[in-house]
Write an enzyme that holds these catalytic residues in place. Structure first.
Site, PDB file in Angstrom:
ATOM      1  N   ASP A   1       7.438  -0.603  12.917  1.00 13.63           N
ATOM      2  CA  ASP A   1       6.082  -0.779  13.443  1.00 13.63           C
ATOM      3  C   ASP A   1       5.961  -2.001  14.355  1.00 13.63           C
ATOM      4  O   ASP A   1       4.990  -2.126  15.097  1.00 13.63           O
ATOM      5  CB  ASP A   1       5.080  -0.944  12.288  1.00 13.63           C
TER       6      ASP A   1
ATOM      7  N   ASP B   1       0.034   3.175  10.458  1.00 23.61           N
ATOM      8  CA  ASP B   1       1.227   3.714   9.820  1.00 23.61           C
ATOM      9  C   ASP B   1       0.800   4.372   8.509  1.00 23.61           C
ATOM     10  O   ASP B   1      -0.142   3.920   7.858  1.00 23.61           O
ATOM     11  CB  ASP B   1       2.211   2.574   9.561  1.00 23.61           C
TER      12      ASP B   1
ATOM     13  N   ASP C   1       3.616  -1.778   8.299  1.00 20.45           N
ATOM     14  CA  ASP C   1       4.312  -2.675   7.375  1.00 20.45           C
ATOM     15  C   ASP C   1       5.819  -2.674   7.562  1.00 20.45           C
ATOM     16  O   ASP C   1       6.513  -3.460   6.938  1.00 20.45           O
ATOM     17  CB  ASP C   1       3.986  -2.314   5.923  1.00 20.45           C
TER      18      ASP C   1
END
Length: 883
Positions: free
Chosen positions: A622, A330, A618
């Protein structure tokens, strides 16, 4: 209106009709009925398992089942000691597993904890506070800065409303919301500006919305459902252990059946004796300590990783990292700092880097950046919109007297920001009796209201050339994925009676522009380089815009400048079928504007290619991909509890570079487990060969107690010690071993075969020498001596062979004889326990052995030492000739 039409495309009258409500909200009775119909506005709780269930689950492993069967057979045939030891090892392994996985999956429960506790809702035409759990579709909800959005809302009204959705979309900048109906199809969540989604945060302004989805029907609920439905992935370690268990089982059954069959055909032994012989072979073949050794090696690896800020939640994750081919990360908060930062300034017709630039205290650019700003300066930092706090933080970093300016020039009037005109203006009294108008906003809108420009303190009328230069600079900054704001000012003699855009925002003086970005973490660029050198491909996956994602990826070295083909958006991904995407997945390194299901598709596509995928993240968005990946890596500081709960490993320092450290540790763990397996299986093969040939030759055979003691003493301690061997050089220069490799790869299988044959052959040679050149004249004593010498040789040869196993191909003298202190002590203790059976008087009868003289010990030591010499010669030719 079709129910299939997304709510952001529906006009408000149609939504009111569809949900049977209006702008006055529901009545209490209607809300109560809908609560019965739709259920509470809450997410499903993750079903928890008891400690007993977790303990029982540990016994589903194939290798454990094999050991349990062996224990039952041993107990049935009277070998109680064998059965107890095997069961003890199995139970120890189960306890380790339960201890590491005691915390059940917490992802969905953490999503529930994130939900807003209360909501301000219009019921019976009156605003009232209710528990967010009691919201139902059709409720009218009021939002203000600081609120958590309690359900999925279609906005009815928006007054400068901004909502931070990074946990859901991955975009770091709050989204400016509006209530108008959108017409575009297939909009990503971040582009649905007339919607506010459950669990996102209101950072600015106020608004009103109608509840269109609650509980598991919300976007967050969809993610919870994806987490709930995701299958647990099988790690390469688990797959390898299962394969190893099956292979050993086949080997055990074949050898035992052959020996039993030949013995019965020859007719020299009774049925019971041949059955006991077959059991002895099974005990010799099964590496009872292997599950415990693997578990202990992994557990020690978790301790080392914890010291380096990588916290492992599931034991197999330690080794899985070592086989990683792909790290899909990410962007927001992982590769970047999730903190808007001023990076470029355009002032006095020059574009300069922001960091070394010091604006003068009388600079109008610095003043407008601070004054046209709603940031609150708190004792513990700045509070407000991230874009605005970045402007104030920049001036604080430049030692600008921010507090003094705010006290000297207090705000006496304002025209708040709104998403239509994209401007914000504030008015402040000056010492000369006039008033300063400070304006900030989007360059294309603000430049229309500018009539003059300030250059080095001089104000002159703006020309077409200057205007073109400003627009060109704005375009240049935008292509670098910088968020650009323009600043202007003017002095007026009095505050207008009516404050609006027409009376305030005209005839302005251009003061400058700033370019801001959520910058990359400083350590990530080097981590990307190290990952690539280790043969690992880094990917960026983000909900942010394409240009921003591409710019950050170039800066980090994930892709090269101008490599547009390596970037794909979620909308473009939707146009590809799974089969098409599987073929093209290697073309892309950057994924922008993606939704949670896209991330799972990306992970699955690489897994279909046989790649081991690690996914970092985070945010709530995700979590499904973290669970789908071979190893999910959460962020300990900025990560949501959802993402951490769905992860196999958590980075305590949120440092992407820690992943590279963890990969190195993972490779070391696998290499050391491989060494332990090579050592154990070659030793067991030596035992099997010895028993097999003794049976075939009609010799007395080693008793089960001999085999068990050798396995317990010479296998366990040295094998565990091999699990903590120091890392071999250049381990991070090798390509990932990937999913296709196993514990027998890299020359391990051939080493097990020839070394096992060598151990068995040397042991049989010693037995033959003892019989051919006996010390005692009595045949019974000679056979007892021969059996004792074979027993000690088989054990001692394994201790010498443990030194060989420090490296599969490297010389013992290159690796280092005594670098591993634990290993050294393990060998000493194991030798003492082995020798004790012969030299301590009381143990002779227990182990059915006889005392030996110096001549006999000399033969044993010479034979055992020859194992090291022969293996060193073979390794030399492997390195020089075979390579």
């Amino acid at each position: 209106m079709s129910k299939a039409t997304p709510k952001y495309q529906q006009a408000l009258p149609a939504i009111y009709e569809d949900l049977q409500t209006d702008e006055h909200g529901l009545s209490q009775s209607a809300a109560a009925k809908r609560l019965e119909q739709y259920g509470h506005n809450a997410l499903n709780q993750q079903k928890s398992t008891s400690l007993l269930q977790k303990f029982i689950a540990q016994f589903k492993d194939f290798m454990i089942i094999v050991l349990l069967v062996a224990a039952l057979i041993a107990a049935f045939t009277g070998e109680a000691v064998d059965a107890i030891i095997i069961l003890l090892v199995v139970v120890l392994n189960a306890v380790f597993g339960v201890f590491q996985e005691a915390k059940a999956e917490e992802a969905i429960n953490a999503l529930k904890e994130m939900a807003a506790p209360d909501a301000t809702v219009l019921r019976d035409g009156q605003l009232q506070t209710v528990k967010s759990d009691d919201l139902v579709p059709g409720d009218i909800v009021s939002l203000e800065a600081g609120d958590i959005v309690p359900a999925d809302l279609r906005l009815i009204e928006s007054a400068s409303l901004k909502v931070e959705e990074s946990a859901l979309t991955g975009e770091s900048v709050p989204v400016e919301k509006q209530a108008e109906t959108l017409t575009a199809d297939d909009l990503a969540i971040g582009d649905r500006v007339n919607m506010a989604y459950m669990n996102s945060n209101v950072t600015y302004g106020r608004g009103t919305g109608i509840v269109v989805a609650t509980g598991m029907q919300t976007e967050v609920g969809r993610i919870a459902g994806m987490i709930e439905a995701a299958d647990e992935t099988t790690t390469p370690l688990q797959a390898n252990l299962t394969q190893l268990g099956k292979s050993l089982t086949i080997l055990i059954l074949v050898i035992a059946a052959v020996v039993f069959g030949i013995g019965m055909v020859r007719g020299s032994e009774s049925l019971i004796n041949m059955l006991l012989t077959a059991i002895s072979l099974a005990v010799a073949a099964i590496p009872e300590g292997l599950p415990a050794i693997v578990t202990i090696t992994l557990a020690l690896g978790t301790q080392r990783m914890a010291k380096r800020h990588a916290l492992v939640r599931k034991l197999p994750a330690v080794e899985t990292l070592g086989s990683t081919d792909i790290i899909a990360s990410d962007k927001t908060g992982t590769l970047t700092q999730n903190k808007m930062t001023v990076e470029k300034l355009y002032v006095n017709q020059e574009l300069v880097d922001a960091k070394p630039t010091h604006l003068a205290t009388d600079s109008h650019l610095a003043q407008v950046m601070i004054l046209s700003n709603d940031t609150k300066i708190m004792t513990d930092g700045l509070a407000g919109d991230p874009t605005e706090t970045a402007l104030v933080q920049y001036n604080l970093d430049q030692a600008y007297p921010v507090d003094q300016l705010l006290k000297t020039l207090p705000r006496v009037g304002e025209v708040p920001f709104d998403s239509e005109r994209k401007l914000m203006s504030t008015i402040h009294p000056l010492a000369n009796g006039k008033f300063l108008v400070a304006v900030k906003g989007a360059p294309d809108e603000l430049l229309k209201r500018v009539t003059a420009v300030e250059i080095n303190g001089d104000v002159t009328p703006i020309t077409k050339a200057i205007r073109d230069q400003i627009l060109a600079t704005n375009h240049e900054l935008a292509t670098q994925a910088l968020r650009v704001l323009m600043f202007a000012y003017k002095e007026i003699t009095a505050v207008p009676a009516t404050l609006n855009s027409e009376t305030v925002e005209n005839d302005l003086v251009f003061a400058g522009m700033v370019g801001m970005i959520d910058p990359e973490r400083p350590e990530v660029e080097q981590a990307v380089i190290e990952a690539k050198s280790a043969g690992i491909r880094p990917l960026m996956i983000t909900g942010d815009h394409r240009d921003t994602a591409e710019a950050i990826a170039v800066r980090l070295g994930i892709i090269d400048a101008g490599d547009d083909a390596a970037v794909i958006t979620g909308a473009e991904l939707d146009e590809l079928s799974d089969a098409e995407f599987d073929k093209k997945v290697s073309d892309y390194s950057v994924y922008a504007r993606v939704a949670p299901e896209h991330k799972v598709r990306i992970v699955n596509a690489w897994q279909h290619r046989g790649k081991v995928v690690a996914m970092t993240g985070d945010g709530v968005n995700d979590a499904p991909a973290l669970k789908a990946a071979d190893i999910g890596i959460g962020m300990g500081i900025t990560g949501t509890e959802v993402s951490k709960g769905a992860s196999d490993m958590v980075l305590a320092d949120d440092n992407f570079a820690t992943i590279v450290v963890a990969v190195e540790e993972g490779r070391k763990v696998f290499a050391n487990i491989q060494k332990a397996i090579q050592y154990l299986l070659s030793a067991n093969l030596g035992e099997v060969l010895t028993l097999f040939m003794m049976t075939m030759l009609g010799w007395q055979i080693l008793a089960p107690v001999h085999i068990l003691w050798i396995n317990l003493v010479t296998d366990t301690l040295p094998a565990i010690a091999l699990g903590v061997e120091p890392t071999e050089k250049n381990i991070m220069k090798h390509q990932p071993r990937g999913r296709q490799s196993n514990f027998f790869s890299g020359g391990v299988f051939s080493s097990i075969i020839y070394q096992g044959l060598l151990e068995g052959g040397i042991t049989l040679l010693v037995y033959w020498l003892a019989l051919t050149y006996p010390v005692h004249a009595s045949a019974n004593l000679a056979h007892a001596d021969a059996l004792t010498m074979a027993f000690i040789t088989l054990g001692l040869i394994q201790l010498f062979h443990a030194f060989n196993s420090k490296s599969i191909h490297q010389s013992l003298f290159t690796v280092g004889l005594f670098r591993n202190k634990f290993f050294n002590w393990a060998i000493v203790i194991a030798f003492a326990l082995l020798a004790m059976t012969v030299v301590v008087p009381g143990f002779n009868s227990i182990f059915h052995v006889t005392p030996l003289d110096a001549y006999q010990w000399g033969i044993i030591l010479a034979a055992s030492l020859s194992m090291v010499i022969i293996v060193e010669i073979v390794k030399f030719f492997q390195r020089k000739v075979v390579k």
